[in-house]
Design a protein around this motif. Sequence first.
Motif, short mmCIF file in Angstrom:
data_model
loop_
_atom_site.label_atom_id
_atom_site.label_comp_id
_atom_site.label_asym_id
_atom_site.label_seq_id
_atom_site.Cartn_x
_atom_site.Cartn_y
_atom_site.Cartn_z
N HIS A 120 0.84 -1.19 0.00
CA HIS A 120 0.00 0.00 0.00
C HIS A 120 0.88 1.25 0.00
CE1 HIS A 120 -3.51 2.53 1.74
NE2 HIS A 120 -3.77 2.23 0.47
N LEU A 121 0.36 2.28 -0.63
CA LEU A 121 1.04 3.57 -0.78
C LEU A 121 -0.05 4.63 -0.70
CD1 LEU A 121 3.77 4.97 -1.70
CD2 LEU A 121 2.97 4.63 -4.04
N LYS A 122 0.05 5.55 0.29
CA LYS A 122 -1.02 6.54 0.43
C LYS A 122 -0.48 7.86 0.96
CE LYS A 122 -5.86 7.08 1.64
NZ LYS A 122 -7.09 6.41 2.08
N GLY A 123 -1.11 8.97 0.52
CA GLY A 123 -0.71 10.30 0.93
C GLY A 123 -1.60 10.85 2.03
N SER A 124 -1.06 11.83 2.75
CA SER A 124 -1.77 12.47 3.84
C SER A 124 -2.72 13.53 3.31
CB SER A 124 -0.76 13.12 4.80
OG SER A 124 -1.39 14.01 5.68
N ALA A 125 -3.93 13.55 3.85
CA ALA A 125 -4.87 14.61 3.50
C ALA A 125 -4.45 15.94 4.10
CB ALA A 125 -6.27 14.24 4.00
N ALA A 126 -3.70 15.90 5.21
CA ALA A 126 -3.26 17.12 5.88
C ALA A 126 -2.05 17.75 5.19
CB ALA A 126 -2.93 16.83 7.34
N ASP A 127 -1.23 16.93 4.54
CA ASP A 127 -0.05 17.40 3.82
C ASP A 127 0.15 16.48 2.62
OD1 ASP A 127 2.38 18.14 2.78
OD2 ASP A 127 3.53 17.76 4.61
N PRO A 128 -0.31 16.88 1.43
CA PRO A 128 -0.27 15.99 0.27
C PRO A 128 1.13 15.50 -0.11
CG PRO A 128 -1.71 17.86 -0.15
CD PRO A 128 -0.99 18.16 1.13
N ASN A 129 2.17 16.19 0.30
CA ASN A 129 3.52 15.74 -0.02
C ASN A 129 4.04 14.68 0.95
OD1 ASN A 129 4.13 17.15 -2.41
ND2 ASN A 129 4.45 19.04 -1.25
N ARG A 130 3.30 14.43 2.02
CA ARG A 130 3.67 13.38 2.97
C ARG A 130 3.04 12.07 2.50
NH1 ARG A 130 4.71 13.15 8.47
NH2 ARG A 130 6.30 14.69 7.97
N LEU A 131 3.88 11.14 2.07
CA LEU A 131 3.42 9.83 1.61
C LEU A 131 3.97 8.74 2.52
CD1 LEU A 131 4.20 10.11 -2.25
CD2 LEU A 131 2.20 10.99 -1.00
N PHE A 132 3.18 7.70 2.70
CA PHE A 132 3.62 6.51 3.43
C PHE A 132 3.54 5.31 2.49
CE2 PHE A 132 2.06 9.27 6.81
CZ PHE A 132 3.02 9.14 7.80
N ALA A 133 4.53 4.43 2.57
CA ALA A 133 4.54 3.21 1.76
C ALA A 133 4.88 2.02 2.64
CB ALA A 133 5.55 3.32 0.62
N SER A 134 4.17 0.91 2.41
CA SER A 134 4.46 -0.34 3.10
C SER A 134 5.31 -1.20 2.19
CB SER A 134 3.17 -1.07 3.46
OG SER A 134 3.45 -2.38 3.90
N GLN A 135 6.58 -1.35 2.56
CA GLN A 135 7.56 -2.12 1.79
C GLN A 135 7.79 -3.45 2.49
OE1 GLN A 135 11.29 -0.05 1.41
NE2 GLN A 135 12.40 -1.85 0.71
N SER A 136 7.54 -4.55 1.77
CA SER A 136 7.55 -5.86 2.41
C SER A 136 8.31 -6.88 1.57
CB SER A 136 6.11 -6.34 2.63
OG SER A 136 6.07 -7.60 3.25
N SER A 137 8.90 -7.85 2.25
CA SER A 137 9.59 -8.94 1.57
C SER A 137 9.56 -10.17 2.45
CB SER A 137 11.05 -8.55 1.29
OG SER A 137 11.82 -9.70 0.95
N GLY A 138 9.24 -11.30 1.83
CA GLY A 138 9.27 -12.55 2.56
C GLY A 138 10.68 -12.91 3.01
N TRP A 139 11.69 -12.36 2.35
CA TRP A 139 13.08 -12.63 2.70
C TRP A 139 13.60 -11.67 3.76
CZ3 TRP A 139 15.57 -16.89 1.20
CH2 TRP A 139 15.11 -17.57 0.05
N PHE A 140 13.30 -10.37 3.60
CA PHE A 140 13.99 -9.36 4.39
C PHE A 140 13.14 -8.69 5.46
CE2 PHE A 140 16.05 -9.14 0.08
CZ PHE A 140 17.16 -9.89 0.44
N GLY A 141 11.79 -8.82 5.38
CA GLY A 141 10.96 -8.25 6.42
C GLY A 141 10.13 -7.08 5.96
N GLN A 142 9.75 -6.23 6.91
CA GLN A 142 8.80 -5.14 6.69
C GLN A 142 9.43 -3.79 7.04
OE1 GLN A 142 5.32 -4.82 5.80
NE2 GLN A 142 5.79 -2.63 5.99
N ILE A 143 9.22 -2.80 6.17
CA ILE A 143 9.69 -1.44 6.41
C ILE A 143 8.58 -0.47 6.02
CG2 ILE A 143 11.38 0.35 5.77
CD1 ILE A 143 13.33 -1.91 5.05
N ILE A 144 8.37 0.57 6.84
CA ILE A 144 7.52 1.69 6.43
C ILE A 144 8.43 2.78 5.87
CG2 ILE A 144 6.02 3.56 7.22
CD1 ILE A 144 4.55 0.95 7.06
N GLN A 145 8.17 3.17 4.64
CA GLN A 145 8.90 4.26 4.01
C GLN A 145 8.05 5.53 4.07
OE1 GLN A 145 11.95 4.28 2.78
NE2 GLN A 145 12.50 2.13 2.38
N ARG A 146 8.71 6.68 4.13
CA ARG A 146 8.00 7.95 4.16
C ARG A 146 8.67 8.93 3.20
NH1 ARG A 146 8.37 11.25 9.50
NH2 ARG A 146 9.65 12.72 8.31
#
Length: 388
Positions: A40-66
């Motif tokens: 999933h990848l979604k932007g903030s309604a309060a600040d459209p330039n603020r985006l969050f991304a869910s980066q996942s891998s069965g090998w390496f794990g889970q990271i939230i990117q911003r």
Amino acid sequence: MSSVRVLVGTKKGAFILTADGKRQNWSVSGPHFAGWEIYHLKGSAADPNRLFASQSSGWFGQIIQRSDDGGKTWNTPGSTPEELKSEGGMPKGESNKFTYAGEVGKHMWYDGSQHPWEFKRVWHVEPSLTDPDTAYAGVEDAAIFKTTDGGKTWKELSGLRRAKGNLWQPGAGGMAVHTILLDPKNAKRIYVAISAGGAFRTDDGGVTWKPITRGLKSPFELPDPDAEVGHCVHRMTLHPSRPDVLFMQKHWDVLRTDNAGDQWNEVSGNLPTDFGFPIDVHAHEPETIYVVPITSDSLHYPPEGKLRVYRSRTGGNDWEPLSKGLPQKDCYVNILRDAMAVDQMDSCGIYFGTTGGQVYCSPDGGDNWHAIVRDLPPVYSVEVQTLK
């Protein structure tokens, strides 16, 4: 003229598609995080330039990117790039740790036995409507987490799992909180959906939760017609002007509630099949909703190989097929639950992505469609930002 930014999560990276208000000529940025699953990848309604991304891998794990600049650059809040590398230089998904609160406990497994809760990945990120540093994360195994520091740290709202969580059981795709809806008129009210736990609502900001499944029917999985949990809800949506009215695409059945989930009624009407995954509502017409029927729970492709979006202008029951510009022969793609979105332009745009890597846009509410891109990896999620 306003512009639009389409945020696409795929099996092998994230893509950002941008166009002006005509939505005809598109530029493509990506892949960001190439090779990683972006649920999933979604932007903030309060600040459209603020985006969050869910980066996942069965090998390496889970990271939230911003991103703080609309996706031009990215960072891992709470961790430096060096901290996310192992001794051999391979990625290490240990950022933004998601740890269940208190005693972990157990839930039902596929065979009916009890299985301990195990964190696997983030399926959905829902930024706050008012604060760019606050967001919610729906995860697998099913739970909801909250950050108030821009994704550096996450705290479980553990009251959700206390809503008969021991009886939740994974569906074919796992057991995840995949839908999070924030009530724009009541900051303490949140709706979530879990496959295959059901639908739930909190009225106190996430401290306590109640099942909202009255009227749902799952005769094969749940012979008890009064069962509160265990329903396989695929997706829910609402219109901001009427947050007590929700629409649901279930594992069979399209439904609506007019009282915040206290009672659901089927509105499948004349659909060719009422099995599907996404459902969305027109930006300016609260009674206009969209679904994409697929053949069955075992045949995840459009009936007759014809890709058609169905629109109801009456809040359900009466449906019309929308096919102009969509393939009407030999089309066997699927559209996943988070892969449909709408923009806020005066002429509302509808978007969806497919497991075949196409992202389609209709700039006129579904009457005409064209492909923005055709050859991406399988699309997991589609979100749209309308930029001033």
